[in-house]
Design an enzyme around this catalytic site. Sequence first.
Site, PDB file in Angstrom:
ATOM      1  N   LYS A  46      38.509  48.065  41.514  1.00  7.03           N
ATOM      2  CA  LYS A  46      37.120  47.869  41.930  1.00  7.03           C
ATOM      3  C   LYS A  46      36.144  48.767  41.176  1.00  7.03           C
ATOM      4  O   LYS A  46      35.146  49.229  41.722  1.00  7.03           O
ATOM      5  CB  LYS A  46      36.966  48.058  43.444  1.00  7.03           C
ATOM      6  CG  LYS A  46      37.997  47.317  44.286  1.00  7.03           C
ATOM      7  CD  LYS A  46      38.193  45.875  43.862  1.00  7.03           C
ATOM      8  CE  LYS A  46      36.929  45.040  44.004  1.00  7.03           C
ATOM      9  NZ  LYS A  46      37.111  43.654  43.455  1.00  7.03           N
ATOM     10  N   HIS A 101      46.018  48.856  36.173  1.00  5.74           N
ATOM     11  CA  HIS A 101      45.520  49.891  37.092  1.00  5.74           C
ATOM     12  C   HIS A 101      46.451  51.107  37.104  1.00  5.74           C
ATOM     13  O   HIS A 101      46.319  51.987  37.955  1.00  5.74           O
ATOM     14  CB  HIS A 101      45.441  49.355  38.522  1.00  5.74           C
ATOM     15  CG  HIS A 101      44.341  48.364  38.765  1.00  5.74           C
ATOM     16  ND1 HIS A 101      43.081  48.501  38.225  1.00  5.74           N
ATOM     17  CD2 HIS A 101      44.313  47.232  39.525  1.00  5.74           C
ATOM     18  CE1 HIS A 101      42.323  47.490  38.637  1.00  5.74           C
ATOM     19  NE2 HIS A 101      43.038  46.712  39.412  1.00  5.74           N
ATOM     20  N   SER A 131      33.341  48.464  47.498  1.00  3.23           N
ATOM     21  CA  SER A 131      33.862  47.256  46.864  1.00  3.23           C
ATOM     22  C   SER A 131      35.296  46.982  47.321  1.00  3.23           C
ATOM     23  O   SER A 131      35.676  45.826  47.569  1.00  3.23           O
ATOM     24  CB  SER A 131      33.809  47.406  45.344  1.00  3.23           C
ATOM     25  OG  SER A 131      34.223  46.223  44.700  1.00  3.23           O
TER      26      SER A 131
END
Length: 289
Positions: A46, A101, A131
Amino acid sequence: MELSDEYLFKYKGIYFMSDVVTPDYLDSLEDFDIRDSDVFLVTYPKSGTVWTQNILSLIHYEGHRNGTEETDLLDRMPWLEYNVRNVDWSKRESPRLIASHLPYYLVPKGLRNGKGKVIYVLRNPKDVLVSYYNFSKFSRKLEETDFVLMEQFLDGKVLAGSWLDHVEGWSAHRDDFNILFLTYEELKKDLRSSVLKICNFLGKKLTEKEVDEVVDNATFDKMRKDRRANYKHLSSELVDHTRGGFLRKGVVGDWKNMMTVAQNERFNHVFKKRMEKLPFKFCWDMSLN
């Protein structure tokens, strides 16, 4: 809300989505063969991942031309650890665009030895939390229970672990990588300059017209309407498209509309001292909209 094995599992200090990746597959990434031409986009979740994926795709595919007009982001820039489309990496043409990630210590050893290129995008963690909270409603693999999620976020008990550990780790080991750091906020402030910075880092020469096309197609409104760029093709087994999407507001400072004074003070107490030591310019009250 407690973390559940039904949704997340912990691997070497980091939380991953269950049913999407296995520990054995994560083990195999250590020896993933890195090419010098590989381009990795690394983010904490995010933090502008989809946006930057789209920018890189537009740069590489020259504005979605060359027969790739209908190819979506999951195929243009697949995920390393979440290989949901079973990409055969050995057969991908160079340069390969790869999203991740992962923390610095879990990426392939070739990448840690300076092969390939890494673009790391980070974002004000307060906006990241907001988010993430909204994304948890959209995802079928995560749970959300109002803003109690904040305490889990502060403790690093969320997907990808601690924001501070993730950002600090990549920053402290930047000399191990061929890496460019960007912030979500600077992308918002001057998208064209950011696109040119990325092109320069990648050694990708675009004409002025091509740069204009990248910038125009990478605006939030354009991406939200573009099925290739907004993850609308993602399986309904992973997300509930009736409850939102990957692209929500695309603004800076939305945390002010969500956090109470007490929550903001709690966040600052945990984060601010460590953030002040980071070599990045952050302002809690930055407003660029």
